[in-house]
Every structure is written in structure tokens, then in C-alpha cells.
Design a protein around this motif. Structure first.
Motif, PDB file in Angstrom:
ATOM      1  N   UNK A 154       0.809  -1.220   0.000  1.00 37.69           N
ATOM      2  CA  UNK A 154       0.000   0.000   0.000  1.00 37.69           C
ATOM      3  C   UNK A 154       0.841   1.268   0.000  1.00 37.69           C
ATOM      4  N   UNK A 155       2.075   1.193   0.461  1.00 35.78           N
ATOM      5  CA  UNK A 155       2.918   2.390   0.528  1.00 35.78           C
ATOM      6  C   UNK A 155       4.022   2.397  -0.519  1.00 35.78           C
ATOM      7  N   UNK A 156       3.851   1.619  -1.578  1.00 37.86           N
ATOM      8  CA  UNK A 156       4.941   1.477  -2.540  1.00 37.86           C
ATOM      9  C   UNK A 156       4.497   1.809  -3.964  1.00 37.86           C
ATOM     10  N   UNK A 157       5.481   2.134  -4.762  1.00 36.62           N
ATOM     11  CA  UNK A 157       5.317   2.258  -6.204  1.00 36.62           C
ATOM     12  C   UNK A 157       5.998   1.070  -6.852  1.00 36.62           C
ATOM     13  N   UNK A 158       5.502   0.655  -7.997  1.00 39.88           N
ATOM     14  CA  UNK A 158       6.248  -0.319  -8.792  1.00 39.88           C
ATOM     15  C   UNK A 158       6.833   0.431  -9.978  1.00 39.88           C
ATOM     16  N   UNK A 159       8.040   0.050 -10.354  1.00 38.86           N
ATOM     17  CA  UNK A 159       8.670   0.759 -11.458  1.00 38.86           C
ATOM     18  C   UNK A 159       9.233  -0.222 -12.478  1.00 38.86           C
ATOM     19  N   UNK A 160       9.441   0.297 -13.687  1.00 32.39           N
ATOM     20  CA  UNK A 160      10.077  -0.464 -14.760  1.00 32.39           C
ATOM     21  C   UNK A 160      11.058   0.473 -15.463  1.00 32.39           C
ATOM     22  N   UNK A 161      12.202  -0.061 -15.833  1.00 27.82           N
ATOM     23  CA  UNK A 161      13.234   0.739 -16.499  1.00 27.82           C
ATOM     24  C   UNK A 161      13.340   0.282 -17.952  1.00 27.82           C
ATOM     25  N   UNK A 162      13.355   1.236 -18.865  1.00 23.98           N
ATOM     26  CA  UNK A 162      13.485   0.942 -20.291  1.00 23.98           C
ATOM     27  C   UNK A 162      14.677   1.707 -20.841  1.00 23.98           C
ATOM     28  N   UNK A 163      15.677   0.985 -21.307  1.00 22.32           N
ATOM     29  CA  UNK A 163      16.826   1.626 -21.953  1.00 22.32           C
ATOM     30  C   UNK A 163      16.430   2.062 -23.357  1.00 22.32           C
ATOM     31  N   UNK A 164      16.848   3.256 -23.729  1.00 22.28           N
ATOM     32  CA  UNK A 164      16.551   3.775 -25.068  1.00 22.28           C
ATOM     33  C   UNK A 164      17.748   3.661 -26.005  1.00 22.28           C
ATOM     34  N   UNK A 165      18.811   3.010 -25.557  1.00 21.35           N
ATOM     35  CA  UNK A 165      20.051   2.977 -26.332  1.00 21.35           C
ATOM     36  C   UNK A 165      19.869   2.352 -27.712  1.00 21.35           C
ATOM     37  N   UNK A 166      19.024   1.346 -27.816  1.00 20.98           N
ATOM     38  CA  UNK A 166      18.794   0.697 -29.116  1.00 20.98           C
ATOM     39  C   UNK A 166      17.307   0.705 -29.495  1.00 20.98           C
ATOM     40  N   UNK A 167      16.551   1.590 -28.880  1.00 19.80           N
ATOM     41  CA  UNK A 167      15.104   1.525 -29.061  1.00 19.80           C
ATOM     42  C   UNK A 167      14.672   1.912 -30.475  1.00 19.80           C
ATOM     43  N   UNK A 168      15.413   2.790 -31.117  1.00 20.49           N
ATOM     44  CA  UNK A 168      15.086   3.138 -32.504  1.00 20.49           C
ATOM     45  C   UNK A 168      15.125   1.903 -33.394  1.00 20.49           C
ATOM     46  N   UNK A 169      16.092   1.019 -33.136  1.00 23.28           N
ATOM     47  CA  UNK A 169      16.192  -0.214 -33.921  1.00 23.28           C
ATOM     48  C   UNK A 169      14.985  -1.111 -33.673  1.00 23.28           C
ATOM     49  N   UNK A 170      14.540  -1.162 -32.423  1.00 17.52           N
ATOM     50  CA  UNK A 170      13.366  -1.976 -32.098  1.00 17.52           C
ATOM     51  C   UNK A 170      12.116  -1.446 -32.794  1.00 17.52           C
ATOM     52  N   UNK A 171      12.013  -0.120 -32.839  1.00 18.73           N
ATOM     53  CA  UNK A 171      10.866   0.500 -33.513  1.00 18.73           C
ATOM     54  C   UNK A 171      10.857   0.138 -34.999  1.00 18.73           C
ATOM     55  N   UNK A 172      12.029   0.156 -35.632  1.00 17.71           N
ATOM     56  CA  UNK A 172      12.132  -0.191 -37.054  1.00 17.71           C
ATOM     57  C   UNK A 172      11.710  -1.642 -37.285  1.00 17.71           C
ATOM     58  N   UNK A 173      12.148  -2.545 -36.395  1.00 20.64           N
ATOM     59  CA  UNK A 173      11.754  -3.944 -36.519  1.00 20.64           C
ATOM     60  C   UNK A 173      10.240  -4.097 -36.375  1.00 20.64           C
TER      61      UNK A 173
END
Length: 203
Positions: A154-173
């Protein structure tokens, strides 16, 4: 020098270590998304949604051709069911060949981005200062448990980390595979009667 998956994993682990030292302090240190960040997130969401639409079109066209129009049911599928159902339908209806292999490959790649599509659409995103990375937060208990099966305190957040270093390549795929799925969807919808006839001859 190319960036490997090990490099990405190491960078995410490094950021996670900093977050876990003092989560509240880290949240305060985050900064607003850039216009480019927002555009990237929006593009991924829309590419995935278009792929989902066309996967449903393929499912209905092939079920119609193989079992009749009353067997169209793609509109009833939940998001998480669409690409598994696409693979199942392709395996049952299409003969071995380029189409079958191409659609299965595209479905596998697109489905890997479902978690990003959902997180980008429903979680609060912030930029990690000094890094090419985003951190996304939720305080919605259902959303949090949906991601990893673990309940949110009840007193916490959940988080997720996304690296953008190669994300443009993922978008192209994602865009390339999405275009392929769209082409096959249009082709199958145009040729339902021909596919029906071909399937009847094979039986």
C-alpha cells in the motif's frame, strides 16, 4: 561499437541499483520526458495497435475461409490472446511455406513489445537524468501485479526501467513486421473465397 543485450542488461541493472538505494529520492530526481520521448512512446503504441488490428483481420479471414463466417471471433479476444491465437490459426490453416513462416516470425517479434505497449500506455513515464533511459511508475495495484505477478504494498510504487540505447532499432523492426502483417491481412481478406476453395481441395 555495437551495443549488445548484455550491455543493455548491465545498464538497466546499474540504474535499478541506484533506484533501490532510495526510491523516493530517485523519483524526485527524475525529469520530464522530451518531445522525442513522447513521440517514441506514442509511435510504439500505435505500431503495436495497428499490428493487433491486422492480426485480428488475419484470424477472422482464415477462420472464415476454413470453417465459415460464423467462426469469426477475433473481436472477442483479449489483447494477450491475439498473437497466440494468430499463431494457432496459421498453424492449423496455412500450408508450410513463406507466408506461414513469415507470419509466425512477425507475430513473435511483435508480441515481445506488448509489455512496452501496455506500460507506455498505462504507467507514468519519467526520464532518468544523465541516461538514455526511461523509468515508468505505477501505484495501481492491479497494474503492478499484472506485470510480474507480485502484489503491490500500500505504501509502494512499482517501477520499470526501459533503456533507449537501441530503441530506434526496435521500432524499425516492429514497423517492418507490422507492415508485413498488414499486407497479409489485406491479401487474405481479398481472397477468402479462393482460400476456402483451396482448403476444400486439400481435404
Amino acid at each position: 561499437m555495437s551495443i549488445t543485450q548484455e550491455d543493455l542488461n548491465a545498464k538497466v541493472a546499474e540504474i535499478k541499483q541506484k533506484v533501490d538505494v532510495d526510491p523516493e529520492k530517485f523519483l524526485i530526481s527524475t525529469v520530464n520526458l522530451t518531445d522525442a520521448d513522447c513521440a517514441l512512446m506514442g509511435k510504439l503504441i500505435q505500431l503495436y495497435c495497428f499490428a493487433d488490428l491486422n492480426a485480428r483481420r488475419i484470424i477472422d479471414a482464415l477462420r472464415d475461409a476454413s470453417m465459415g463466417p460464423e467462426k469469426r471471433n477475433a473481436s472477442l479476444l483479449q489483447d494477450a490472446q491475439v498473437f497466440p491465437k494468430l499463431r494457432e490459426t496459421i498453424a492449423e490453416v496455412l500450408p508450410d511455406g513463406n507466408d506461414k513462416e513469415g507470419i509466425i516470425k512477425a507475430a513473435d517479434t511483435i508480441e515481445m513489445h506488448r509489455i512496452h505497449r501496455h506500460t507506455f500506455a498505462h504507467w507514468a513515464a519519467r526520464r532518468v537524468p544523465g541516461e538514455e533511459a526511461l523509468i515508468l511508475y505505477t501505484k495501481n495495484a492491479r497494474e503492478a501485479e499484472r506485470r510480474d505477478g507480485k502484489p503491490l504494498g500500500t505504501n509502494y510504487l512499482k517501477y520499470a526501467i526501459v533503456s533507449l540505447l537501441t530503441f530506434d532499432e526496435e521500432i524499425k523492426k516492429l514497423a517492418g513486421h507490422g507492415d508485413y502483417i498488414a499486407q497479409r491481412a489485406a491479401e487474405y481478406e481479398r481472397n477468402i473465397e479462393l482460400i476456402r476453395k483451396t482448403l476444400a481441395e486439400r481435404r
